[in-house]
Motif scaffolding. Structure first.
Motif, short mmCIF file in Angstrom:
data_model
loop_
_atom_site.label_atom_id
_atom_site.label_comp_id
_atom_site.label_asym_id
_atom_site.label_seq_id
_atom_site.Cartn_x
_atom_site.Cartn_y
_atom_site.Cartn_z
N THR A 8 0.85 -1.19 0.00
CA THR A 8 0.00 0.00 0.00
C THR A 8 0.88 1.24 0.00
O THR A 8 2.02 1.22 0.48
N SER A 10 0.20 5.72 0.19
CA SER A 10 -0.69 6.89 0.17
C SER A 10 0.14 8.16 0.16
O SER A 10 1.26 8.20 0.67
N TYR A 11 -0.44 9.19 -0.45
CA TYR A 11 0.10 10.54 -0.35
C TYR A 11 -0.97 11.38 0.31
O TYR A 11 -1.98 11.73 -0.31
N ASP A 13 -4.19 11.97 2.04
CA ASP A 13 -5.44 11.22 2.08
C ASP A 13 -5.67 10.40 0.81
O ASP A 13 -6.67 9.68 0.72
N ARG A 14 -4.77 10.50 -0.14
CA ARG A 14 -4.97 9.82 -1.42
C ARG A 14 -4.24 8.48 -1.44
O ARG A 14 -3.01 8.44 -1.35
N ARG A 15 -4.98 7.40 -1.52
CA ARG A 15 -4.39 6.06 -1.59
C ARG A 15 -4.05 5.76 -3.04
O ARG A 15 -4.94 5.65 -3.88
N ASP A 18 -3.30 0.07 -3.31
CA ASP A 18 -4.18 -0.54 -2.32
C ASP A 18 -4.08 -2.06 -2.42
O ASP A 18 -4.64 -2.67 -3.33
N ASP A 54 3.91 2.08 2.47
CA ASP A 54 3.24 2.27 3.77
C ASP A 54 2.92 0.93 4.43
O ASP A 54 2.86 0.84 5.65
#
Length: 294
Positions: A8, A10-11, A13-15, A18, A54
């Motif tokens: 996973t 993310s930047y 709140d943007r995943r 996934d 992440d």
């Protein structure tokens, strides 16, 4: 074998990735396809250790990838990163020397590889004088000169003419036959379909399809058949369980609702007259791609 498990990223709140999971087996060409922004380059950079993930893990032969492991990786980014003022062979020799090869061995390797890629007549030219397609070939040489066990290429066929595509394809097939695990991304679905053993389709940061080319074709195949006969095939329109998609005299392309319907149609076609061909139609990679990303 290179494996990604539940990766996973993310930047804020943007995943962007996934639960990305797939394997790149040795000795096989794995095509990695998806639209712009789907997550291909991010995935590749995480596999190479150029970008932190992440969550999830990246393993090589069952253990977490180490810095030492990454020395046996070869990488070609989508962006060209060669020194424009250097001569082509000198540049590849320089990169081989960085991997610990002697000057003589590096020169031998660089020369043979550039000749294999069709750049034998451009060895002493400056990189900046090459066409974009030939710069692409030189960049592929840069990824290969240290004989990596894992090869990751981001859009290796971009900017290549059909003859150059065949040359580069042959080089990649040779490396796979030697046991290298090859992962390459491309927007050229026809090239991917022709070359790859395995496919990974990604959209919006999620893997939508993953498996061997033949398995994915079988999984997404509908009962679609092509009939070519000596007589008029118009009678197909009156058959139950049939949807005619294309028709022209003795030619018809149709979908059937069951195997029993297919056998009934074949029997009637034979009874109607000479049947030149009656064959199932497998979906193209483009058709599978459109289906799984919707």
């Amino acid at each position: 074998m290179l494996e990604l498990k539940g990766v996973t990223k993310s930047y804020g709140d943007r995943r962007v990735l996934d639960d990305v999971s797939f394997a790149v087996p040795p000795g096989r060409l794995t095509g990695f396809v998806g639209g712009n922004g789907a997550g291909k380059t991010t995935t590749m950079r995480i596999a190479l250790g150029l970008l932190a993930r992440d969550g999830g893990e990246v393993t090589l032969d069952g253990h977490a990838v180490t810095a030492a492991d990454r020395r046996v990786f070869g990488y070609m980014p989508e962006e060209r990163g060669l020194y424009p003022k250097m001569r082509v062979r000198d540049h590849i020799v320089y990169l081989a020397r960085l991997h610990g090869f002697s000057k003589a061995d590096a020169t031998t390797r660089a020369t043979a590889l550039l000749e294999e890629l069709g750049l034998g007549e451009r060895l002493n030219d400056n990189v900046e004088t090459l066409s974009l397609g030939n710069q692409q070939r030189a960049q592929i040489a840069a990824a290969l000169v240290h004989e990596p066990r894992v090869l990751i290429l981001d859009e290796p066929f971009s900017g290549l003419d059909p003859l150059a595509v065949d040359v580069v394809a042959g080089v990649l097939q040779t490396r796979a036959a030697q046991g290298v695990a090859v992962l390459f991304s491309s927007h050229q679905l026809d090239v991917v379909e022709r070359l790859c053993d395995d496919l990974v389709i990604i959209a919006s940061g999620r893997v939508r399809a993953n498996g061997s080319r033949d398995a994915l074709r079988a999984q997404h195949t509908v009962r679609r058949y092509e009939l070519v006969s000596a007589g008029d095939a118009g009678w197909l329109r009156d058959e139950t369980g049939i949807q005619v998609l294309d028709f022209d005299g003795g030619y018809a392309l149709f979908d059937a609702d069951s195997d029993e319907t297919v056998q009934r149609v074949l029997a009637r076609a034979v009874a109607q007259g000479a049947v030149a061909s009656f064959a199932p139609q497998h979906p193209s990679l483009a058709q599978i791609y459109k289906e799984v990303i919707q």
